[in-house]
Design a protein around this motif. Sequence first.
Motif, PDB file in Angstrom:
ATOM      1  N   THR A  19     -39.547 -21.487 -42.118  1.00 49.82           N
ATOM      2  CA  THR A  19     -38.720 -22.626 -42.504  1.00 49.82           C
ATOM      3  C   THR A  19     -39.324 -23.902 -41.951  1.00 49.82           C
ATOM      4  N   ILE A  20     -39.397 -24.894 -42.815  1.00 47.39           N
ATOM      5  CA  ILE A  20     -39.826 -26.233 -42.403  1.00 47.39           C
ATOM      6  C   ILE A  20     -38.594 -27.102 -42.529  1.00 47.39           C
ATOM      7  N   SER A  21     -38.080 -27.589 -41.406  1.00 49.60           N
ATOM      8  CA  SER A  21     -36.732 -28.170 -41.396  1.00 49.60           C
ATOM      9  C   SER A  21     -36.660 -29.532 -42.063  1.00 49.60           C
ATOM     10  N   GLY A  22     -37.734 -30.254 -42.120  1.00 57.88           N
ATOM     11  CA  GLY A  22     -37.740 -31.557 -42.800  1.00 57.88           C
ATOM     12  C   GLY A  22     -39.174 -31.874 -43.152  1.00 57.88           C
ATOM     13  N   LEU A  23     -39.513 -31.738 -44.422  1.00 55.80           N
ATOM     14  CA  LEU A  23     -40.915 -31.841 -44.813  1.00 55.80           C
ATOM     15  C   LEU A  23     -41.500 -33.229 -44.545  1.00 55.80           C
ATOM     16  N   GLU A  24     -42.622 -33.216 -43.848  1.00 51.14           N
ATOM     17  CA  GLU A  24     -43.406 -34.436 -43.637  1.00 51.14           C
ATOM     18  C   GLU A  24     -44.546 -34.445 -44.659  1.00 51.14           C
ATOM     19  N   PRO A  25     -45.094 -35.610 -44.963  1.00 50.60           N
ATOM     20  CA  PRO A  25     -46.182 -35.673 -45.961  1.00 50.60           C
ATOM     21  C   PRO A  25     -47.341 -34.728 -45.655  1.00 50.60           C
ATOM     22  N   GLU A  26     -47.627 -34.507 -44.376  1.00 53.23           N
ATOM     23  CA  GLU A  26     -48.753 -33.651 -44.015  1.00 53.23           C
ATOM     24  C   GLU A  26     -48.439 -32.162 -44.140  1.00 53.23           C
TER      25      GLU A  26
END
Lengths: 118, 107
Positions: B75-82
């Motif tokens: 799980t990625i809790s809040g996607l960042e551009p990278e």
Amino acid sequence: QVQLQESGPGLVKPSETLSLTCTVSGYSISSTYYWGWIRQPPGKGLEWIATISQSGTTYYNPSLKSRVTISVDTSKNQFSLKLTSVTAADTAVYYCVGDRRISWYYFWGQGTLVTVSS
Amino acid sequence: DIVLTQSPGTLSMSPGERATLSCRASQSVSSNYLAWYQQKPGQAPRLLIYDASSRTVGTPDRFSGSGSGTDFSLTISGLEPEDFAVYYCQQYGTSLTFGGGTRVEIK
């Protein structure tokens, strides 16, 4: 910090032997690490090929075992891969890898593309 | 061999959203010996998670791994551009095998 660098021919003819070397810097290859090779055909996923321990114990992917040899040269701080009887299906980016266990891999080389073609 | 099936193949998300990637094994992965990698174009994979839920040094805490037996997730809790990249799972309980990957792309 462990650094890995692959080297070897970028083009191999069908039925010949693919030979690659990985030079390790920042760490003694004879210390307690496991060294291995993983490949990735263009646009596809990852496939583990082989691993060797610092004591020389080898582990091979059963699907490639008959064609693969992995070895270590402690005098040069290098380890090597040989894959015999190559076909176009062996065209891939080949990565050398290392870590403390035969498990996950934290340290990766940048990868080298090997194309099998006449 | 243990076959790892990752789903979905592609995940179209917007920055800031929560992403959940699945990795299902054809048989139980012993001791939850499962890792997750991130790969960006032209780069080697980067280890993010090992032993199903342990983050490596340098992995941001927005990445979390969970699961056991045959079902695992990243799980990625809040996607960042990278974070837009391809993610692979890998099991090391029985030999070593990788999943086919999930591409996380910008919607």
